[in-house]
Design a protein around this motif. Structure first.
Motif, PDB file in Angstrom:
ATOM      1  N   GLY A  73       5.896  -6.506   6.228  1.00  0.00           N
ATOM      2  CA  GLY A  73       6.206  -5.830   4.968  1.00  0.00           C
ATOM      3  C   GLY A  73       7.061  -4.595   5.147  1.00  0.00           C
ATOM      4  O   GLY A  73       7.943  -4.319   4.333  1.00  0.00           O
ATOM      5  N   GLY A  74       6.814  -3.854   6.212  1.00  0.00           N
ATOM      6  CA  GLY A  74       7.640  -2.674   6.480  1.00  0.00           C
ATOM      7  C   GLY A  74       9.084  -3.051   6.752  1.00  0.00           C
ATOM      8  O   GLY A  74      10.008  -2.412   6.248  1.00  0.00           O
ATOM      9  N   GLY A  75       9.260  -4.090   7.521  1.00  0.00           N
ATOM     10  CA  GLY A  75      10.616  -4.576   7.777  1.00  0.00           C
ATOM     11  C   GLY A  75      11.271  -5.085   6.503  1.00  0.00           C
ATOM     12  O   GLY A  75      12.462  -4.861   6.268  1.00  0.00           O
ATOM     13  N   LEU A  84       8.750  -9.025  -1.461  1.00  0.00           N
ATOM     14  CA  LEU A  84       8.010  -9.386  -0.252  1.00  0.00           C
ATOM     15  C   LEU A  84       7.249  -8.174   0.279  1.00  0.00           C
ATOM     16  O   LEU A  84       6.077  -8.277   0.658  1.00  0.00           O
ATOM     17  CB  LEU A  84       8.962  -9.935   0.812  1.00  0.00           C
ATOM     18  CG  LEU A  84       8.321 -10.525   2.061  1.00  0.00           C
ATOM     19  CD1 LEU A  84       7.477 -11.752   1.729  1.00  0.00           C
ATOM     20  CD2 LEU A  84       9.394 -10.886   3.080  1.00  0.00           C
ATOM     21  N   SER A  85       7.893  -7.025   0.271  1.00  0.00           N
ATOM     22  CA  SER A  85       7.241  -5.799   0.710  1.00  0.00           C
ATOM     23  C   SER A  85       6.046  -5.468  -0.183  1.00  0.00           C
ATOM     24  O   SER A  85       4.977  -5.109   0.312  1.00  0.00           O
ATOM     25  CB  SER A  85       8.247  -4.641   0.688  1.00  0.00           C
ATOM     26  OG  SER A  85       7.611  -3.432   0.996  1.00  0.00           O
ATOM     27  N   ALA A  86       6.213  -5.609  -1.500  1.00  0.00           N
ATOM     28  CA  ALA A  86       5.113  -5.328  -2.427  1.00  0.00           C
ATOM     29  C   ALA A  86       3.953  -6.297  -2.215  1.00  0.00           C
ATOM     30  O   ALA A  86       2.782  -5.898  -2.243  1.00  0.00           O
ATOM     31  CB  ALA A  86       5.613  -5.394  -3.868  1.00  0.00           C
ATOM     32  N   GLN A  87       4.276  -7.565  -1.974  1.00  0.00           N
ATOM     33  CA  GLN A  87       3.219  -8.550  -1.728  1.00  0.00           C
ATOM     34  C   GLN A  87       2.477  -8.215  -0.432  1.00  0.00           C
ATOM     35  O   GLN A  87       1.253  -8.309  -0.354  1.00  0.00           O
ATOM     36  CB  GLN A  87       3.805  -9.958  -1.654  1.00  0.00           C
ATOM     37  CG  GLN A  87       2.770 -11.043  -1.439  1.00  0.00           C
ATOM     38  CD  GLN A  87       1.821 -11.173  -2.613  1.00  0.00           C
ATOM     39  OE1 GLN A  87       2.253 -11.334  -3.737  1.00  0.00           O
ATOM     40  NE2 GLN A  87       0.523 -11.094  -2.358  1.00  0.00           N
ATOM     41  N   ALA A  88       3.217  -7.795   0.583  1.00  0.00           N
ATOM     42  CA  ALA A  88       2.594  -7.408   1.849  1.00  0.00           C
ATOM     43  C   ALA A  88       1.679  -6.197   1.655  1.00  0.00           C
ATOM     44  O   ALA A  88       0.562  -6.169   2.181  1.00  0.00           O
ATOM     45  CB  ALA A  88       3.667  -7.111   2.894  1.00  0.00           C
ATOM     46  N   LYS A  89       2.141  -5.218   0.888  1.00  0.00           N
ATOM     47  CA  LYS A  89       1.315  -4.028   0.629  1.00  0.00           C
ATOM     48  C   LYS A  89       0.030  -4.406  -0.101  1.00  0.00           C
ATOM     49  O   LYS A  89      -1.041  -3.863   0.196  1.00  0.00           O
ATOM     50  CB  LYS A  89       2.099  -2.999  -0.188  1.00  0.00           C
ATOM     51  CG  LYS A  89       3.155  -2.284   0.606  1.00  0.00           C
ATOM     52  CD  LYS A  89       3.943  -1.328  -0.273  1.00  0.00           C
ATOM     53  CE  LYS A  89       5.071  -0.697   0.518  1.00  0.00           C
ATOM     54  NZ  LYS A  89       5.922   0.138  -0.339  1.00  0.00           N
TER      55      LYS A  89
END
Length: 130
Positions: A73-75, A84-89
């Motif tokens: 998510g950071g990447g 994708l980042s929001a879903q990872a968070k």
């Protein structure tokens, strides 16, 4: 199950797959060539990262899953993959809060979307001139 105030900010349906504002800012600061290289590196590393997330999910190794999702998510955030980042968070937060069932469900959602999101980044990268 009630939503946590922190997760209410993660409105994924309103989050663009690719945040062109982030990418434009990176190009203004770093130049097109470096942004292309960063995108290429993320796209190159993503399959092994996704496979590692999948393996941790199948093994239900929650501490490892949390770390791997954080990295993926950071990447994603760095290369402008906002959704994708929001879903990872969202998945990482649930795991960190000890909500393993919700965390596993959100990790599964993350994996379900990752290939289409990576395709959007690949199309963006292919369109960069430099």
């Amino acid at each position: 199950m009630t939503a946590h105030p922190e997760t209410e900010n993660w409105q994924l349906e309103d989050t663009p797959v690719l945040d062109r504002g982030v990418l434009t800012a990176h190009m203004n600061d770093l130049g097109v060539d470096l942004v292309r290289q960063i995108a290429e590196k993320y796209l190159e590393d993503a399959p092994s990262s996704v496979a590692a997330v999948q393996a941790a999910l199948e093994a239900q190794d929650l501490p490892l899953l949390q770390r791997l999702i954080h990295r993926l998510g950071g990447g994603a955030q760095t290369v402008g993959l906002a959704a994708l980042s929001a879903q990872a968070k969202k998945a990482e937060h649930a795991l960190r809060q000890g909500q393993s069932e919700e965390g596993l469900r959100e990790a599964t959602r993350l994996l379900a979307r990752v290939n289409s999101d990576l395709k959007a980044l690949e199309e963006f990268r292919a369109g960069l001139k430099g």
